[in-house]
Enzyme design. Sequence first.
Site, PDB file in Angstrom:
ATOM      1  N   ARG A 171       0.849  -1.150   0.032  1.00  0.00           N
ATOM      2  CA  ARG A 171      -0.194   0.162  -0.091  1.00  0.00           C
ATOM      3  C   ARG A 171       0.610   1.266   0.107  1.00  0.00           C
ATOM      4  NH1 ARG A 171      -3.866   0.483  -2.323  1.00  0.00           N
ATOM      5  NH2 ARG A 171      -2.744   2.287  -3.086  1.00  0.00           N
TER       6      ARG A 171
ATOM      7  N   LYS B  68       7.616  40.016  -6.156  1.00  0.00           N
ATOM      8  CA  LYS B  68       6.305  40.345  -6.484  1.00  0.00           C
ATOM      9  C   LYS B  68       6.050  41.655  -5.921  1.00  0.00           C
ATOM     10  CE  LYS B  68       5.252  35.430  -6.125  1.00  0.00           C
ATOM     11  NZ  LYS B  68       4.228  34.300  -5.876  1.00  0.00           N
TER      12      LYS B  68
ATOM     13  N   GLU C 236       7.322  39.515 -11.355  1.00  0.00           N
ATOM     14  CA  GLU C 236       6.239  39.309 -11.577  1.00  0.00           C
ATOM     15  C   GLU C 236       5.577  40.456 -12.166  1.00  0.00           C
ATOM     16  OE1 GLU C 236       3.774  36.914  -8.631  1.00  0.00           O
ATOM     17  OE2 GLU C 236       2.299  38.348  -9.022  1.00  0.00           O
TER      18      GLU C 236
ATOM     19  N   ASP D 235       1.645  37.874 -15.094  1.00  0.00           N
ATOM     20  CA  ASP D 235       0.299  37.157 -14.069  1.00  0.00           C
ATOM     21  C   ASP D 235      -0.953  37.386 -14.611  1.00  0.00           C
ATOM     22  OD1 ASP D 235      -0.384  36.067 -11.673  1.00  0.00           O
ATOM     23  OD2 ASP D 235      -0.310  38.386 -10.747  1.00  0.00           O
TER      24      ASP D 235
END
Lengths: 279, 279, 279, 279, 279, 279
Positions: free
Chosen positions: D98, D165, D195, D216
């Site tokens: 598993r 950013k 960005e 973006d």
Amino acid sequence: MIQKIRLKRLIMDALDEDIGSGDLTTSALLTGGESGTGRTVAKSEVVIAGIDVFREVFHAFDNELDFMAYLRDGEVASPGNVIAEVSGRLQSILTSERVALNFFQRMCGIATLTRKFVDMITGTKAKILDTRKTVAGHRDLDKYAVTVGGGQNHRLGLDGGVMIKDNHIIAAGNITKAVQLAATAIPPTIKIEVEVKNQEEAVEALAAGADIIMLDNMSISEMKKAVSLIDGRALIEASGNVTLSNVREIAQTGVDFISVGALTHSVAAADLSLTIVAE
Amino acid sequence: MIQKIRLKRLIMDALDEDIGSGDLTTSALLTGGESGTGRTVAKSEVVIAGIDVFREVFHAFDNELDFMAYLRDGEVASPGNVIAEVSGRLQSILTSERVALNFFQRMCGIATLTRKFVDMITGTKAKILDTRKTVAGHRDLDKYAVTVGGGQNHRLGLDGGVMIKDNHIIAAGNITKAVQLAATAIPPTIKIEVEVKNQEEAVEALAAGADIIMLDNMSISEMKKAVSLIDGRALIEASGNVTLSNVREIAQTGVDFISVGALTHSVAAADLSLTIVAE
Amino acid sequence: MIQKIRLKRLIMDALDEDIGSGDLTTSALLTGGESGTGRTVAKSEVVIAGIDVFREVFHAFDNELDFMAYLRDGEVASPGNVIAEVSGRLQSILTSERVALNFFQRMCGIATLTRKFVDMITGTKAKILDTRKTVAGHRDLDKYAVTVGGGQNHRLGLDGGVMIKDNHIIAAGNITKAVQLAATAIPPTIKIEVEVKNQEEAVEALAAGADIIMLDNMSISEMKKAVSLIDGRALIEASGNVTLSNVREIAQTGVDFISVGALTHSVAAADLSLTIVAE
Amino acid sequence: MIQKIRLKRLIMDALDEDIGSGDLTTSALLTGGESGTGRTVAKSEVVIAGIDVFREVFHAFDNELDFMAYLRDGEVASPGNVIAEVSGRLQSILTSERVALNFFQRMCGIATLTRKFVDMITGTKAKILDTRKTVAGHRDLDKYAVTVGGGQNHRLGLDGGVMIKDNHIIAAGNITKAVQLAATAIPPTIKIEVEVKNQEEAVEALAAGADIIMLDNMSISEMKKAVSLIDGRALIEASGNVTLSNVREIAQTGVDFISVGALTHSVAAADLSLTIVAE
Amino acid sequence: MIQKIRLKRLIMDALDEDIGSGDLTTSALLTGGESGTGRTVAKSEVVIAGIDVFREVFHAFDNELDFMAYLRDGEVASPGNVIAEVSGRLQSILTSERVALNFFQRMCGIATLTRKFVDMITGTKAKILDTRKTVAGHRDLDKYAVTVGGGQNHRLGLDGGVMIKDNHIIAAGNITKAVQLAATAIPPTIKIEVEVKNQEEAVEALAAGADIIMLDNMSISEMKKAVSLIDGRALIEASGNVTLSNVREIAQTGVDFISVGALTHSVAAADLSLTIVAE
Amino acid sequence: MIQKIRLKRLIMDALDEDIGSGDLTTSALLTGGESGTGRTVAKSEVVIAGIDVFREVFHAFDNELDFMAYLRDGEVASPGNVIAEVSGRLQSILTSERVALNFFQRMCGIATLTRKFVDMITGTKAKILDTRKTVAGHRDLDKYAVTVGGGQNHRLGLDGGVMIKDNHIIAAGNITKAVQLAATAIPPTIKIEVEVKNQEEAVEALAAGADIIMLDNMSISEMKKAVSLIDGRALIEASGNVTLSNVREIAQTGVDFISVGALTHSVAAADLSLTIVAE
């Protein structure tokens, strides 16, 4: 059933704990070229448990050591019996023997004591259970040793069973509500056990659907009454102040399980010696 | 002297071991809003040891619990005495109490047994020493509990002392060479102990400059002879099959130290109970 | 029920994994004196799960950040709803936000999907179960999120339940022997589940004393037949290829549990955004 | 490129998480002497990724298991294809399967989805990038699977790239200052990405010396304008709401990179089965 | 930029390494009730680096100690200057001071040496870089100390930059192929550096698109030629046998970076003393 | 004497620290099929120390590499001497060489410097001791390297010796009380050292039973007086500002030990190179 990943870590930590920065004596006095054999002998009657753990400690420290087991878990060593021999680099044997024995003597001690309880109740249907009163880090090993001695494990941890006691009942309102609440919250693979102090509570727990009812510190006559009252509709565990003296009487009340904290909380190391024999 | 960084890790691992994925019972039945007090009471005479460890387990799980200790390490609790109380979120107390007790009962058990040995030899100059026969992971706690009971610690690990035995002597050639070899290889802060089986070996060890001479499994009369022969020029440790019955006689031989493996390898958990009291 | 010791370690490791030697950008461009607020907003309908984990990541990185939760686990955020705000040192928020969101979006995603399955079967007695098909390291969090979504947990791990399948039955001989063997070997607090492929196996499992019978990949009509045949004498779990399309029909067969691997093995991150708002 | 030391630890922890104190079922019902073969078969079309991880889980649990891979990372399994077989001690296979599948199905799922995105943009110069939206503990594995699917990795963590950013720009004063500040503070081996939300910002970032400009959430026409404006003087990344439906149109704008969070934050486990075949 | 999670672990391990089972001296001789102040004074001219690490060691051991810093990272202490004082429980100060100083003296030593190199090249455009020749476990701290001294960090680890050397080139075929191969395999946030031994290789590396060209053990005149040839189209690093004597001449060739292994591989502990002052 | 369990962990952590998510360069440019040999050559005169650690790093990363040592610990390499060769998978060698060298060059550097001090005092009875001024995580390796260079180790950590200084004496009352107090509190295997500043203190320490007396920063004439006064009744350590220039004069005073912090706090990496040679 010993989980190997955890065992490996436990052994590594134990060796590190004992050796610290190094075995000053052996490093100073042996060149590393010496070889020898360490022979482990029983000094009293011992139920063997953890022979693989014993081997694993030596191999964790030096995987070139040869380890020969003469007895398997569950077999009984009489005084003087050789249990195992470890051969190879003498430095490795001398540095790791104490840690190996510390594990092994504890496990054999647990199995030996468990066997005594199990033997006391032969012929009854009761099983001896352990508890969560184990030493930190040794839960798996302690519980494995109990099974080797013929006992059965109670829940392995808080996530392996529900045990409803006084304070849980008060918080939930009453036994019935507590059992119902638990049933919907836990995995369906887990049973619900309720601890009861008297017949009334036993009746309520049974009606609420408890899978197991634990009779807490009841007298022999109370236990008998409870067994008769429950009548096979739930499993019954007897608990509290169980000793080798009273365990048979308890078993004869017809309970399914008798739990014994002393199996793991008050262990006497098995009486073994490891001697280095001539090469 | 308990090293706090190691203790913290040991406790975290112990809680994790017992709780696993979670305390199914307490999570299912308590809302988290309940509060309560757990009162720990002695059920027989107990030398307290590890009260800070006991507290630390509760705080490691929930640092908002209040813990009040009524006795300090080294003090004796009589049956019925309240030792400590922990108050706060009831879920936290119920989930962590078993682990806390497992640590504390072992430590008190060790201190209580040590105290018995120490009391048996009052008036002699001998000191009770422990050994390296501790449970993996608990070396520091076991040894601390011995000191609380009035014992003194033998070396803490293989890096904290030199102990020259048979096999080291064979490898080095003889006792004299072994002691000299060790002296140049180890830190000068560490003493050299030699295990001897008879007077001849004792004489040689003394001449070689051993700091401590261990009399291994000698009879009382042999010990007396060795003490007289060594005459204060080295410390003397008696070792092997020491019991409460024979410890005083051993002490009266004039040895400086008596080491007792049972202090830590065969511990009976102290008889304590933790009861939740009404809020 | 999230086990806090494990959670703390998981979060620390996750932060360490993402940050590595340091957040180059934030270290270079912010002085450390800036403060700000990160506002987390739902961009689609989301069942909240793991708000405490979300908070804990921020606090694990910087315990002086203020975290305000506007919704609790189990509540539903509509698009545009503010779920939580974290305020304080801007460097800390920027460095830890991605890890915090990675945890939180997965947990909300699991709860949101679980809720859909649960809603599909309203009015039936069936419960939605999860499986062990979780991501390594996230077993507890994944399973907790399932309960928040209204599901129930199947066994938490291999030590929390017995599940007897084909190969176990072949090894033991037959279903009857397998169930009996298991019953004596495991803690009495654990139930025994048997996976069956047809009515004959179901009958045998029932007779052998299985606590839970799992109907493996049966058709709706076979399931109905099995439910009628078992008739409440064991719990019944339906398993295999369960989707939102067929779950209601399965539930209406009268089974007690329906297990759905997709709840945790195929998780879509909940659609959330964290925006820094003006200070 | 999977770092083996970390992988080993992750696998050990994953096995420990699932097995806990032990596999109750397998321990109870198998003697340990049984052997068998587990065959893994594709049930739908799957890009193989992580076959070494799959092998390693089995070997970490039992290094005597034989593992035979029939396909390599990057190859495609059609429904019914045998991907791998593991043979040996049946207990080991049943206990570890598993966990092994949980790792492998996730990795194949990631590679399979990545391949779909990559195939959608054939003939363009754009590359598919991943993000830091991975599951805690799986950063390396998730990102490796992306490369197997034909994608390229974005920065591996916060220490593997600079991404400037809004908030960084505000803190630094403006884009120009931010880029300059970063350039002197970081290792010269690391590039600087900015960005931008519009053409003006793109122009400023380019002038400031940004190595990569991230567009973006721009519209297709805005992206085209930016590509033409930047004209190869910096690398260009498109980001935001990229789906299989719009990825080709984005690629055709001429951007160098398209980053897709869903590759790792919303993974569907690959549809595989592991069946034990007769010995 | 020091990553706090890693730092905490490193400090805990360092304290554990030194203290072992406990500080025998302090435990034996102090009651725990004593308080005092440890004053750290410069004994020669020292560039302060790691004052927060210094503080953190004391707080990791005892978070109730007061720590007062009189100088900040980057400032210079003259002989006799008080750098910091730590006050509180005397046992804690005595037990942790050595570990605290071991960290701090190394970091100040690195910064002090770095400052000397930086000062030697004032007025040139060159920057001093460190290398990966750090002590195991101290990469982050060593590199942070270099930045405090005015240096810049080269790649933080093997995952933070591409450095193409001889053997990589041979394996790839030639420089051009190597650079192209790397460009498609690595994150676009990472630059490519090529190590060259002569002008021909420099020309090829430049043409292939190398971001940084490393001049390996070139003479001053060769470096000048390479600088003129590359003419700003790639960054240039000088490497090999850089000393305080030749660094200025190297800088004047016009290279961008000069890497100095000795900054971290041959550190002289800064000359500081910590004295306990009267309470 | 290097403790292998700790060494293994330290090496694994060091490799993980340097490699991080992976060796970008080697992964990108080598196929994994290349093989080669890395030859380590001395570039100046070097005392070899840690050749087993050097080997172990390569084997920890890839246990199929062949490692051939041409010199053993304690031997001296002249410039140009080949010290060792490692052969096999080229990727493995390139990825692990830096970490391997970082360990080895530090250890050789320590041994080389120690040898210089030892050689300076030939013919005297004094021994060179190290201190606890080691780098965090490297205590064992640093101290082992000192012994290879001909030095002897002072206490390995705070649990391996008692060192009574000013503040301990003040807390205990006076030197006599301090020594007595320590003697009863510590393991009898540990010696007691007292730091003295003048003859009066030396006399008191001697009378109190100190095993070792440390002369702190005394002049040569004071040391001579102390040696004559103590006259062999305790071991004597000289400490403070010991250099290669003054160490012989100190040794000639007749002290037993001279401790030198610089051996480990100010290490110059040994001058070695590892070159990949043609296959």
